[in-house]
Design an enzyme around this catalytic site. Structure first.
Site, PDB file in Angstrom:
ATOM      1  CG  ASP A   1      -2.035  -0.990   1.168  1.00 23.65           C
ATOM      2  OD1 ASP A   1      -2.100  -1.738   0.175  1.00 23.65           O
ATOM      3  OD2 ASP A   1      -2.845  -1.036   2.110  1.00 23.65           O
TER       4      ASP A   1
ATOM      5  NE  ARG B   1     -19.546  -5.839 -20.892  1.00 21.08           N
ATOM      6  CZ  ARG B   1     -19.259  -7.111 -21.082  1.00 21.08           C
ATOM      7  NH1 ARG B   1     -18.007  -7.523 -21.036  1.00 21.08           N
ATOM      8  NH2 ARG B   1     -20.219  -7.973 -21.315  1.00 21.08           N
TER       9      ARG B   1
ATOM     10  N   GLY C   1      -5.506  -0.840  -0.975  1.00 21.54           N
ATOM     11  CA  GLY C   1      -5.202   0.536  -0.584  1.00 21.54           C
ATOM     12  C   GLY C   1      -6.190   0.892   0.503  1.00 21.54           C
ATOM     13  NE  ARG C   2      -7.183  -1.921   6.978  1.00 16.01           N
ATOM     14  CZ  ARG C   2      -8.080  -2.888   6.867  1.00 16.01           C
ATOM     15  NH1 ARG C   2      -8.090  -3.677   5.827  1.00 16.01           N
ATOM     16  NH2 ARG C   2      -8.958  -3.079   7.818  1.00 16.01           N
TER      17      ARG C   2
HETATM   18  O1  F6P Z   1      -1.019  -5.187   2.970  1.00 17.16           O
HETATM   19  C1  F6P Z   1      -2.037  -4.233   3.200  1.00 17.16           C
HETATM   20  C2  F6P Z   1      -3.266  -4.749   2.588  1.00 17.16           C
HETATM   21  O2  F6P Z   1      -2.905  -5.083   1.304  1.00 17.16           O
HETATM   22  C3  F6P Z   1      -4.465  -3.795   2.595  1.00 17.16           C
HETATM   23  O3  F6P Z   1      -4.600  -3.013   1.444  1.00 17.16           O
HETATM   24  C4  F6P Z   1      -5.622  -4.739   2.733  1.00 17.16           C
HETATM   25  O4  F6P Z   1      -6.750  -4.093   3.302  1.00 17.16           O
HETATM   26  C5  F6P Z   1      -5.061  -5.790   3.604  1.00 17.16           C
HETATM   27  O5  F6P Z   1      -3.708  -5.897   3.281  1.00 17.16           O
HETATM   28  C6  F6P Z   1      -5.768  -7.117   3.458  1.00 17.16           C
HETATM   29  O6  F6P Z   1      -5.100  -8.067   4.198  1.00 17.16           O
HETATM   30  P1  F6P Z   1      -5.635  -9.533   4.507  1.00 17.16           P
HETATM   31  O7  F6P Z   1      -6.598  -9.898   3.459  1.00 17.16           O
HETATM   32  O8  F6P Z   1      -4.421 -10.370   4.487  1.00 17.16           O
HETATM   33  O9  F6P Z   1      -6.273  -9.442   5.833  1.00 17.16           O
END
Ligand code: F6P
Length: 371
Positions: A148, A183, A191-192
């Site tokens: 991220d 489409r 990208g949390r």
């Molecule tokens: O590594 C960060 C990340 O890629 C975030 O974007 C995502 O929300 C998270 O990991 C998801 O992680 P997991 O599915 O392993 O819990």
């Protein structure tokens, strides 16, 4: 500081391409110092719950064990995003969980295992744990990892370049099928908290709209852009959305939550596609790249960055550093206090050159661009 004889390496949180490069460099550079190097399985689980590992939760890492691993995705040590030792979930007789701080206990376990220092490779959560371990007396050097790229105090994390390259390749492929069918295709990427992957992959592959957590979005400007493209004969459009993007006044889209884990994000791509279908009357499809972005062989950039970080972690220990994170500060790699590195996220600055470039070439961010 007492001399180092034995160090441990651990990998925590979501995996990222380049982890094995860090491990290889740290093992070889440590070995060249005459140190014994061990690896802890699955974050700290191998040390905290050794019974779960019949072949050993703490393994010797030698030149042989790290041969040929740089091109491999994942981590040879395993990882976890559960079981944070600073708030460890303990099952109660009534089926509920109580969070217990096991930091001191874990530091004691390192001492009992004869481990003099820890090189821990992780993202925001793992490096915050690393800082707590350091405060509790363990000698620690952290290495910044996340696809991220949302860690502060480092120019870039390893794993990000591979994720952006792969996302761009996928978006290129979606262009041709979207064009053939006229489409709208909405591509959801990880990208949390920050929109770095969406932004860089979206701009690199000439997407038409990019929705990121830093800019709460309104779908009307995106729909207007799609309609305007339609009018001039460009019947397809590509929208890239970060999983943590939110509509104006709305909340993040969550798939669920397991004990001791952060919320699982996802679903925003489908919501955006449904909204655009309604506003434009055009067929909209969703592709979720999700964990594909975490897999695969690292790019040469991430391999090199991983190797540089791993070697720098050992160099830092030799120099007597403690409680620091190695950091890419081009053209060099240096060290920043873990406390500083974990005090805030690195979001996309809205006035950065890449956002300006995107706006100047007509990419919409789900907003009415400033005049
Ligand atoms: O590594 C960060 C990340 O890629 C975030 O974007 C995502 O929300 C998270 O990991 C998801 O992680 P997991 O599915 O392993 O819990």
């Amino acid at each position: 500081m007492p001399p180092i004889k034995r160090i441990a390496i651990s990998t925590g949180g979501g995996d990222a391409p380049g982890l094995n490069a860090v491990i290889r460099a740290a093992v070889l550079a440590g070995d060249n110092q005459g140190w014994e190097v061990v690896g802890i399985r699955d974050g700290f689980n191998g040390l905290m719950n050794p019974d779960g590992y019949p072949e050993g939760g703490v393994i010797h890492l030698t030149r042989d064990s790290v041969r040929g691993i740089v091109p491999l995705g994942g981590t040879i040590l395993g990882t976890t995003n559960r079981g944070n030792p600073t708030c460890y979930p303990v099952l109660q007789p009534d089926g509920s969980y109580v969070e217990v701080d096991r930091t001191e206990e874990l530091v004691g376990m390192f001492a009992d295992a004869g481990i003099d220092a820890l090189v821990t490779i992780g993202g925001d959560g793992s490096l915050a744990i690393a800082n707590r371990l350091h405060e509790a007396g363990l000698r620690v050097v952290g290495v910044p990892k996340t696809i991220d790229n949302d860690l502060d105090k480092t120019h870039q994390t390893f794993g990000f370049d591979t994720a952006v390259s792969f996302a761009s390749e996928c978006i290129d492929r979606l262009f041709s099928t979207a064009t053939s069918h006229g489409r709208v295709i909405v591509v959801e990427v990880m990208g949390r908290y920050a929109g770095w992957i969406a932004l860089e992959a979206g701009v690199a592959s000439s997407a038409h709209a990019i929705l990121i957590p830093e800019i709460p979005f309104d779908l009307q400007p995106v729909a207007d852009l799609i309609a305007e493209r339609d009018k001039r004969g460009a019947k397809f459009s590509i929208v890239v959305v970060a999983e943590g993007a939110t509509p104006v006044g709305g909340t993040v889209s969550v798939l669920g939550r397991a004990v001791g884990q952060a919320e699982k994000l996802g679903g925003i791509g489908a919501q955006v596609a449904a909204g655009l279908e309604e506003l434009t009357g055009k067929e909209a499809r969703t592709v979720v790249l999700g964990h594909l972005l975490r897999g695969g062989s690292p790019t040469s950039f991430d391999r090199l960055l991983g190797l540089r970080f791993g070697a720098a972690a050992i160099r830092g220990l030799v120099a007597g550093y403690d409680g620091v994170m190695v950091s890419l500060n081009p053209p060099t790699v240096d060290y920043v206090p873990l406390a500083e590195a974990t005090s805030r996220m690195k979001s996309v600055p809205l006035d950065c050159d890449t956002v300006l470039t995107a706006r100047e070439i007509g990419i919409n961010f789900g907003d009415r661009p400033p005049a």
